[in-house]
Motif scaffolding. Structure first.
Motif, PDB file in Angstrom:
ATOM      1  N   PRO B  78       5.276  10.081   4.530  1.00  0.00           N
ATOM      2  CA  PRO B  78       4.767   9.353   3.381  1.00  0.00           C
ATOM      3  C   PRO B  78       4.122   8.123   3.741  1.00  0.00           C
ATOM      4  N   THR B  79       3.738   7.827   4.835  1.00  0.00           N
ATOM      5  CA  THR B  79       3.148   6.541   5.069  1.00  0.00           C
ATOM      6  C   THR B  79       1.416   6.831   5.201  1.00  0.00           C
ATOM      7  N   ASP B  82       0.110   9.055   8.094  1.00  0.00           N
ATOM      8  CA  ASP B  82       0.026  10.349   8.182  1.00  0.00           C
ATOM      9  C   ASP B  82      -0.867  11.080   7.472  1.00  0.00           C
ATOM     10  N   ASN B 120       5.522   5.612  -2.216  1.00  0.00           N
ATOM     11  CA  ASN B 120       4.766   6.184  -1.159  1.00  0.00           C
ATOM     12  C   ASN B 120       5.232   7.704  -1.044  1.00  0.00           C
ATOM     13  N   ASN B 121       6.139   8.151  -1.504  1.00  0.00           N
ATOM     14  CA  ASN B 121       6.367   9.542  -1.236  1.00  0.00           C
ATOM     15  C   ASN B 121       5.443  10.512  -2.188  1.00  0.00           C
TER      16      ASN B 121
END
Lengths: 440, 440
Positions: B78-79, B82, B120-121
């Motif tokens: 989720p960052t 990624d 974030n997700n």
């Protein structure tokens, strides 16, 4: 487009059927990458091929076209499926010759161990004509060094043996001295280890620090409850220390008190450090981890000054007999319960005292590691961890229930790490801090 | 030349700064390769790139040009570092869209854990337009599947999350059903594990069995005292079982009694099996391994019926107090000595009896794991291992001195494995069999 030679860059090639078939884990690529990164060399690729002469030769040539340094590991053993010597010769367009000096060294290796060289090992003295052999103090396989010319550019190619205990000292001895500092400056990294928060929460806490174009760039990686915050600086050597230190301060502030250390520091070494600082000692009582907590603690050299040892009470009889857990409690509440975890921790403090190895802290772990053994109320992954601390006065007890995801091995590792985290947070006086997986 | 599409072949791509910087070990490539090989798919390459959108996209296209199946892992977190979602879109020449179904699934994942989805997700619900999202029951990162067209050929490309406990079930659920049986037949493998002989000696014993052009082909791999004999058959499915069985018999005959098992069998599971067969139980007394022997034994599910537990006697006081080692013996001979090893093993049998968890066998380990602590007479790597067996009548004792090469971790692992090997060989009645590293 990818076939341009990148200066100050390296590629790592791992060789072996056992790797490409997935029977053995490749630890060499990671180790070499970590060392090369520290030394300011950028890694452009890891590749893995099987024990096939053509595949190895073609990979060596392809990688030599991409990076000025190619390090290959594996395929230098004494058996006929070890083909790296021949593959390097093919890549060079040369034949193999026997290296007399290397043959003597291999004979000496066996003589020092009181045996004669098996005839098989003679193969290991072969090298491509233009290559030089690299001595191996830990084993029989010499390494090889050659220069591969591809499209007018030239790459240093090192072939090292696969066993890490042979490969690593040979890297230090033969490869390291040939690395020039990179022209554009240095790459410097630091890793801040955290334990007990999910990765997304760490990322939220870090916020803008993780923006992709910053320098140092900061990223996170999660693995079994540990989230590592990776800081990487690229730039002038004289700015590196300050930039890294500043980034480290910012990261630690954002993730405190879950940050336990930097770089090689593990949760185990950090926990032992806090015990040492407090002048206190630890014993353990392990059921579902079966010795894994003790093993992690004693992985750290010099742990014996603060870690006394403990009890592996895998069978229930051991919980009763060695730690004095009450039989009726065990029957009524089950081995995986708050009461039994606390009784194990208290029992370990008492038994250590009786054994003449008194400790201030005991950590006890009892759980269902799975895959079997779970029930509706206590599914696989359910683990009770108790800390009992005797610092004079009443014994302080902290017992918590966790539910850890994943397979048996993951649950066991997570249990041992979480127990250490509970103790570390208590030792630094962090107050009640909830840890990942904690129920209620 | 290497860019031809190979049918019934797969390439594995691992994505992550932490891998290319050597901070994390890549276990996914090995696991995927093992599964694919079992399923008859040939692996042509493993490659690893960092969290760089261009590097990922270009690797995906390059590998899709080589194999009809590409499996990538990592970079779906989720960052902002990624980047696999965006890289796959770039490789496809498409944009990203939010997948409503996936977004609901991610929200549900958090709701089931009693929390709200961190903002974030939301990133994880993005997918390239033509890709389909693959549900993840173990975590928040959906996988992706797309068809990449390269030079008129088309490859199935699967992107799976990096954490093994998420990746593995998704492979089984989404990738496996799409694999066709290979046209030319099957690849079938078996690994025979041996412990206690050097690789070159195993190779000499195998002799002609290892000739490169035989089918099944047989190779060896060494790792910390364990030498695996790998058997690989390629051919018609109906011939596979018999060919593998025949090769296994020949290998086992050649390396007996050092062969402990096949495929997933470990020295620990093999040792527990022999205990079970004998209807006997084991306790351990560990000094330099600090719990590592117990941890290896309890890695095997269901070990509690024959493994009672033991004592981690890391501090000398624990050896005296918990196991009744004689103080003057310890002073006179030192903690790393035949006398102390035997006293620990005998003490463990006695203490287990007293605790109400009687055992027929005790294994004790005391040594200098290093790097410090060595002397001229007892250099780092010196380990005494004792087995005490009480099967009625006099207690039988077998104590041996070993010198193990390598680092602390290697010495500790080798010690634990060698202790198990001593017990296994005694249980199968193999007589006096010398083990690798044994002195005298």
């Amino acid at each position: 487009m990818a076939d341009r030679l990148i200066h100050d860059a390296a590629a790592v090639l791992s060789i072996g059927d056992e790797l490409i078939l997935g029977q053995t884990l490749d630890t060499n690529s990671a180790w070499l990458s970590a060392r090369l990164t520290e030394l300011g060399v950028r890694i452009v690729e890891h590749a893995t091929v099987d024990d096939d002469c053509e595949a190895i030769a073609s990979a060596l040539r392809r990688l030599a076209g991409r990076a000025r340094l190619v390090i290959a590991t594996g395929g230098l053993g004494p058996t006929i499926d070890d083909l790296t010597r021949r593959a390097l010769a093919d890549a060079l367009g040369e034949g193999l010759v026997e290296d007399g000096q290397m043959l003597s060294a291999i004979r000496l290796y066996f003589a020092a161990r009181g045996t004669e060289m098996p005839e098989n090992n003679r193969l290991q003295a072969l090298r491509p004509e233009s290559a030089s052999a690299l001595g191996n103090a830990q084993g029989t396989a010499p390494g090889l060094h050659a220069r591969l010319e591809i499209d007018g550019a030239s790459a240093d190619c090192f072939c090292l043996p696969g066993p890490p205990n042979e490969m690593r000292p040979m890297f230090e001895q033969f490869v390291m001295p040939r690395l020039n500092p990179p022209a554009g400056g240095v790459i410097r990294t630091r890793v801040i280890g955290t334990f007990g928060l999910p990765e997304a929460t760490i990322a939220e806490r870090l916020g803008e620090l993780m923006a992709r174009l910053r320098n140092p760039v900061i990223g996170t990686t999660a693995s079994g409850g540990t989230v590592s915050c990776r800081i990487r600086f690229t730039g002038a050597a004289e700015e590196a220390d300050e930039a890294i230190a500043q980034a480290e301060r910012a990261v630690r502030e954002a993730v405190s008190p879950y940050d336990f250390g930097a770089d090689d520091e593990t949760l185990a070494s950090a926990t032992l450090k806090e015990l040492r600082r407090a002048g206190e000692r630890l014993v353990v009582a392990e059921s579902c981890t079966g010795g894994g907590l003790g093993a992690l603690l004693t992985d750290v050299p010099g742990s014996s000054d603060v870690f006394c040892g403990g009890w592996i009470t895998y069978a229930d009889a051991m919980k009763l007999g060695a730690l004095g857990v009450d039989k009726s409690t065990l029957r009524a509440r089950g081995a995986v319960s708050e009461e039994v975890a606390i009784a194990m921790a208290r029992g370990a403090l008492r038994a250590a005292e009786e054994a003449g190895a008194p400790a201030q802290h005991a950590l006890a772990i009892t759980g269902v590691a799975g895959p079997g053994g779970g029930t509706k109320d206590k599914p696989a992954g359910t683990v009770w961890i108790a800390r009992a601390s005797d610092r004079g006065g009443e014994i302080e007890v902290d017992a918590r229930r966790f539910l850890f995801p994943g397979e048996r091995r993951a649950v066991r590792l997570r249990s041992a790490l979480t127990a250490m985290a509970m103790l570390r947070l208590a030792l630094i006086g962090a107050g009640p801090v909830k840890l990942l997986g904690q129920q209620g």
